[in-house]
Design an enzyme around this catalytic site. Sequence first.
Site, PDB file in Angstrom:
ATOM      1  N   ASP A   1      -4.812   8.760   5.137  1.00 20.72           N
ATOM      2  CA  ASP A   1      -5.609   9.209   6.283  1.00 20.72           C
ATOM      3  C   ASP A   1      -5.469   8.201   7.415  1.00 20.72           C
ATOM      4  O   ASP A   1      -6.401   7.492   7.757  1.00 20.72           O
ATOM      5  CB  ASP A   1      -7.072   9.365   5.869  1.00 20.72           C
ATOM      6  CG  ASP A   1      -7.914  10.016   6.952  1.00 20.72           C
ATOM      7  OD1 ASP A   1      -7.334  10.580   7.902  1.00 20.72           O
ATOM      8  OD2 ASP A   1      -9.147   9.953   6.856  1.00 20.72           O
TER       9      ASP A   1
ATOM     10  N   ASP B   1      -2.337  -3.443   5.917  1.00 15.13           N
ATOM     11  CA  ASP B   1      -1.194  -2.726   6.470  1.00 15.13           C
ATOM     12  C   ASP B   1      -0.534  -1.992   5.309  1.00 15.13           C
ATOM     13  O   ASP B   1      -0.081  -2.610   4.337  1.00 15.13           O
ATOM     14  CB  ASP B   1      -0.219  -3.700   7.119  1.00 15.13           C
ATOM     15  CG  ASP B   1       0.991  -2.985   7.690  1.00 15.13           C
ATOM     16  OD1 ASP B   1       1.872  -2.590   6.885  1.00 15.13           O
ATOM     17  OD2 ASP B   1       1.072  -2.818   8.909  1.00 15.13           O
ATOM     18  N   ALA B   2      -0.489  -0.672   5.381  1.00 20.41           N
ATOM     19  CA  ALA B   2      -0.041   0.136   4.244  1.00 20.41           C
ATOM     20  C   ALA B   2       1.384  -0.202   3.820  1.00 20.41           C
ATOM     21  O   ALA B   2       1.658  -0.362   2.624  1.00 20.41           O
ATOM     22  CB  ALA B   2      -0.154   1.615   4.590  1.00 20.41           C
TER      23      ALA B   2
END
Length: 178
Positions: A41, A23-24
Amino acid sequence: RAAQALAVASALKNPKVRVINADAGKWLEQSDELFDFVVVDFPDPSNYSLGKLYTVSFYRLLKKHLAESGLAVIQATSPYNARRAYWSVEASLREAGWNTWPYHALVPSFGEWGFILAGKGYRMPDKLPVATRFLTPEVLKSLFLFPPDMARVDAEPNRLNSQPLVRYFEEDWAKVIR
């Protein structure tokens, strides 16, 4: 095609490349690393779970992890098919304090697609620093020019508590996909 696949596989094995599958937002909150270049992206913001990845707060967090001379490139949907959504991503980056250089390219499998180059203090070079096979200075310059049907429109920045980007995305694509 086999040679292309091999080249991509080899590129991903380069010690300079690091792919992070997490999870960014959570990963960035726990990390103290700085990066010279980041490729963002994410899947298109078709729901609120994905929309949170395109918010002003996420971009502020990402900015803390970019070196002063670093750059990020953000996939930002189609400025032709989802014009308000595209410009909302750009407005979100600007509100988060980034310098932005919106651009677009024709991607054969997707059509006209948009990206945003973002940085803190970066200045676009006047010429290409390396020799390239297909990218000429003229082609590069054209990527940053938007025809009237893709030109900037007013769009709200995407915030966690309102996420207009998700609404823009749904409404814009609904006109294309019938």
